[in-house]
Design a protein around this motif. Structure first.
Motif, PDB file in Angstrom:
ATOM      1  N   ASN A  49      49.214  81.883  90.024  1.00 45.93           N
ATOM      2  CA  ASN A  49      47.848  82.394  89.886  1.00 45.93           C
ATOM      3  C   ASN A  49      47.790  83.655  89.034  1.00 45.93           C
ATOM      4  OD1 ASN A  49      46.519  80.396  91.412  1.00 45.93           O
ATOM      5  ND2 ASN A  49      47.181  81.384  93.290  1.00 45.93           N
ATOM      6  N   GLN A  50      48.906  84.328  88.867  1.00 44.82           N
ATOM      7  CA  GLN A  50      48.941  85.560  88.089  1.00 44.82           C
ATOM      8  C   GLN A  50      49.229  85.318  86.603  1.00 44.82           C
ATOM      9  OE1 GLN A  50      51.659  88.253  89.986  1.00 44.82           O
ATOM     10  NE2 GLN A  50      50.702  87.998  91.982  1.00 44.82           N
ATOM     11  N   LEU A  51      49.456  84.070  86.218  1.00 46.14           N
ATOM     12  CA  LEU A  51      49.781  83.773  84.820  1.00 46.14           C
ATOM     13  C   LEU A  51      48.690  84.204  83.851  1.00 46.14           C
ATOM     14  CD1 LEU A  51      51.340  80.209  85.111  1.00 46.14           C
ATOM     15  CD2 LEU A  51      52.516  82.315  84.463  1.00 46.14           C
ATOM     16  N   PHE A  52      47.466  84.253  84.318  1.00 46.97           N
ATOM     17  CA  PHE A  52      46.346  84.583  83.447  1.00 46.97           C
ATOM     18  C   PHE A  52      45.932  86.048  83.531  1.00 46.97           C
ATOM     19  CE2 PHE A  52      46.236  80.051  83.710  1.00 46.97           C
ATOM     20  CZ  PHE A  52      45.764  79.642  82.483  1.00 46.97           C
ATOM     21  N   ASP A  53      46.531  86.788  84.442  1.00 41.57           N
ATOM     22  CA  ASP A  53      46.189  88.202  84.598  1.00 41.57           C
ATOM     23  C   ASP A  53      46.828  89.042  83.500  1.00 41.57           C
ATOM     24  OD1 ASP A  53      44.881  87.474  86.895  1.00 41.57           O
ATOM     25  OD2 ASP A  53      46.424  88.229  88.262  1.00 41.57           O
ATOM     26  N   HIS A  54      46.042  89.427  82.533  1.00 38.39           N
ATOM     27  CA  HIS A  54      46.505  90.316  81.453  1.00 38.39           C
ATOM     28  C   HIS A  54      47.777  89.799  80.789  1.00 38.39           C
ATOM     29  CE1 HIS A  54      43.508  92.988  83.070  1.00 38.39           C
ATOM     30  NE2 HIS A  54      44.119  92.980  84.239  1.00 38.39           N
ATOM     31  N   ASN A  55      47.815  88.513  80.516  1.00 39.35           N
ATOM     32  CA  ASN A  55      48.977  87.896  79.880  1.00 39.35           C
ATOM     33  C   ASN A  55      48.614  87.516  78.450  1.00 39.35           C
ATOM     34  OD1 ASN A  55      51.150  86.399  79.041  1.00 39.35           O
ATOM     35  ND2 ASN A  55      51.125  84.965  80.730  1.00 39.35           N
ATOM     36  N   PRO A  56      49.051  88.310  77.479  1.00 40.21           N
ATOM     37  CA  PRO A  56      48.716  87.997  76.088  1.00 40.21           C
ATOM     38  C   PRO A  56      49.391  86.722  75.588  1.00 40.21           C
ATOM     39  CG  PRO A  56      50.237  89.842  76.181  1.00 40.21           C
ATOM     40  CD  PRO A  56      49.843  89.515  77.602  1.00 40.21           C
ATOM     41  N   GLU A  57      50.371  86.223  76.317  1.00 36.85           N
ATOM     42  CA  GLU A  57      51.087  85.007  75.918  1.00 36.85           C
ATOM     43  C   GLU A  57      50.551  83.767  76.620  1.00 36.85           C
ATOM     44  OE1 GLU A  57      53.225  85.119  73.405  1.00 36.85           O
ATOM     45  OE2 GLU A  57      52.801  87.262  73.346  1.00 36.85           O
ATOM     46  N   ALA A  58      49.456  83.863  77.345  1.00 36.36           N
ATOM     47  CA  ALA A  58      48.916  82.729  78.099  1.00 36.36           C
ATOM     48  C   ALA A  58      48.615  81.543  77.190  1.00 36.36           C
ATOM     49  CB  ALA A  58      47.655  83.149  78.854  1.00 36.36           C
ATOM     50  N   HIS A  59      48.307  81.803  75.931  1.00 36.06           N
ATOM     51  CA  HIS A  59      47.950  80.714  75.020  1.00 36.06           C
ATOM     52  C   HIS A  59      49.111  79.752  74.750  1.00 36.06           C
ATOM     53  CE1 HIS A  59      49.728  83.726  72.351  1.00 36.06           C
ATOM     54  NE2 HIS A  59      49.978  82.737  71.522  1.00 36.06           N
ATOM     55  N   VAL A  60      50.335  80.140  75.055  1.00 32.76           N
ATOM     56  CA  VAL A  60      51.488  79.258  74.813  1.00 32.76           C
ATOM     57  C   VAL A  60      51.981  78.568  76.085  1.00 32.76           C
ATOM     58  CG1 VAL A  60      52.257  80.574  72.801  1.00 32.76           C
ATOM     59  CG2 VAL A  60      53.226  81.085  75.050  1.00 32.76           C
ATOM     60  N   LEU A  61      51.261  78.732  77.185  1.00 28.24           N
ATOM     61  CA  LEU A  61      51.696  78.133  78.450  1.00 28.24           C
ATOM     62  C   LEU A  61      51.858  76.622  78.374  1.00 28.24           C
ATOM     63  CD1 LEU A  61      49.580  80.121  81.064  1.00 28.24           C
ATOM     64  CD2 LEU A  61      52.052  80.238  80.711  1.00 28.24           C
ATOM     65  N   ASN A  62      51.103  75.984  77.523  1.00 30.02           N
ATOM     66  CA  ASN A  62      51.116  74.523  77.481  1.00 30.02           C
ATOM     67  C   ASN A  62      52.082  73.951  76.441  1.00 30.02           C
ATOM     68  OD1 ASN A  62      50.045  72.381  78.919  1.00 30.02           O
ATOM     69  ND2 ASN A  62      48.627  71.858  77.289  1.00 30.02           N
ATOM     70  N   ASP A  63      52.745  74.785  75.685  1.00 29.56           N
ATOM     71  CA  ASP A  63      53.635  74.287  74.625  1.00 29.56           C
ATOM     72  C   ASP A  63      54.707  73.339  75.164  1.00 29.56           C
ATOM     73  OD1 ASP A  63      52.130  75.822  72.933  1.00 29.56           O
ATOM     74  OD2 ASP A  63      53.731  77.233  72.419  1.00 29.56           O
ATOM     75  N   ALA A  64      55.347  73.696  76.262  1.00 26.95           N
ATOM     76  CA  ALA A  64      56.408  72.843  76.818  1.00 26.95           C
ATOM     77  C   ALA A  64      55.833  71.533  77.333  1.00 26.95           C
ATOM     78  CB  ALA A  64      57.150  73.570  77.936  1.00 26.95           C
ATOM     79  N   HIS A  65      54.624  71.563  77.877  1.00 26.55           N
ATOM     80  CA  HIS A  65      53.993  70.335  78.353  1.00 26.55           C
ATOM     81  C   HIS A  65      53.717  69.395  77.179  1.00 26.55           C
ATOM     82  CE1 HIS A  65      52.859  73.241  81.562  1.00 26.55           C
ATOM     83  NE2 HIS A  65      53.272  72.237  82.312  1.00 26.55           N
ATOM     84  N   ASN A  66      53.236  69.954  76.088  1.00 25.02           N
ATOM     85  CA  ASN A  66      52.960  69.120  74.903  1.00 25.02           C
ATOM     86  C   ASN A  66      54.247  68.518  74.358  1.00 25.02           C
ATOM     87  OD1 ASN A  66      50.175  69.513  74.941  1.00 25.02           O
ATOM     88  ND2 ASN A  66      50.326  71.400  73.766  1.00 25.02           N
ATOM     89  N   THR A  67      55.317  69.278  74.364  1.00 22.60           N
ATOM     90  CA  THR A  67      56.607  68.756  73.916  1.00 22.60           C
ATOM     91  C   THR A  67      57.049  67.604  74.809  1.00 22.60           C
ATOM     92  OG1 THR A  67      57.234  70.914  73.030  1.00 22.60           O
ATOM     93  CG2 THR A  67      59.025  69.368  73.475  1.00 22.60           C
ATOM     94  N   MET A  68      56.873  67.761  76.119  1.00 24.65           N
ATOM     95  CA  MET A  68      57.235  66.708  77.064  1.00 24.65           C
ATOM     96  C   MET A  68      56.410  65.444  76.832  1.00 24.65           C
ATOM     97  SD  MET A  68      58.979  65.608  79.667  1.00 24.65           S
ATOM     98  CE  MET A  68      59.663  66.955  80.573  1.00 24.65           C
ATOM     99  N   MET A  69      55.115  65.606  76.601  1.00 27.37           N
ATOM    100  CA  MET A  69      54.251  64.454  76.381  1.00 27.37           C
ATOM    101  C   MET A  69      54.665  63.700  75.120  1.00 27.37           C
ATOM    102  SD  MET A  69      52.295  64.201  78.929  1.00 27.37           S
ATOM    103  CE  MET A  69      51.117  63.012  78.353  1.00 27.37           C
ATOM    104  N   LYS A  70      55.045  64.418  74.071  1.00 25.31           N
ATOM    105  CA  LYS A  70      55.514  63.769  72.844  1.00 25.31           C
ATOM    106  C   LYS A  70      56.807  63.011  73.103  1.00 25.31           C
ATOM    107  CE  LYS A  70      53.317  67.033  69.727  1.00 25.31           C
ATOM    108  NZ  LYS A  70      53.497  68.191  68.872  1.00 25.31           N
ATOM    109  N   ALA A  71      57.681  63.579  73.917  1.00 23.16           N
ATOM    110  CA  ALA A  71      58.954  62.926  74.232  1.00 23.16           C
ATOM    111  C   ALA A  71      58.744  61.658  75.061  1.00 23.16           C
ATOM    112  CB  ALA A  71      59.869  63.888  74.988  1.00 23.16           C
ATOM    113  N   LEU A  72      57.701  61.627  75.871  1.00 26.07           N
ATOM    114  CA  LEU A  72      57.422  60.461  76.713  1.00 26.07           C
ATOM    115  C   LEU A  72      56.759  59.330  75.951  1.00 26.07           C
ATOM    116  CD1 LEU A  72      56.192  62.262  79.956  1.00 26.07           C
ATOM    117  CD2 LEU A  72      58.361  61.053  79.622  1.00 26.07           C
ATOM    118  N   ASP A  73      56.206  59.625  74.793  1.00 26.88           N
ATOM    119  CA  ASP A  73      55.549  58.571  73.993  1.00 26.88           C
ATOM    120  C   ASP A  73      56.500  57.552  73.463  1.00 26.88           C
ATOM    121  OD1 ASP A  73      52.932  59.231  74.330  1.00 26.88           O
ATOM    122  OD2 ASP A  73      52.817  60.462  72.533  1.00 26.88           O
TER     123      ASP A  73
END
Length: 73
Positions: A49-73
């Motif tokens: 729940n604290q990932l979004f609290d003043h985290n300037p890097e929050a915009h990259v949180l989904n990068d690993a998920h996108n990589t995983m989704m590409k690998a599953l295709d």
């Protein structure tokens, strides 16, 4: 998850993130694995729940998920 990040909707992101991970874990077909992971998630949840609290890097949180989704295709 991408949309939630773009709109800074922490709840939507965390809900989608949990669904993403649970689907992967269930695909393993191991009830024991699910039990262990659920225990860990109960402990990690408050930190997530604290990932979004003043985290300037929050915009990259989904990068690993996108990589995983590409690998599953």
């Amino acid at each position: 998850m991408d949309t939630a990040l773009q709109t800074n909707d922490a709840k939507a992101y965390l809900d989608a993130n949990e669904e993403f991970h649970v689907r992967l874990y269930r695909a393993a077909g191991s009830p024991l694995l699910m039990t262990l992971i659920e225990t860990v998630w109960l402990k990690v949840g408050p930190l997530s729940n604290q990932l979004f609290d003043h985290n300037p890097e929050a915009h990259v949180l989904n990068d690993a998920h996108n990589t995983m989704m590409k690998a599953l295709d």
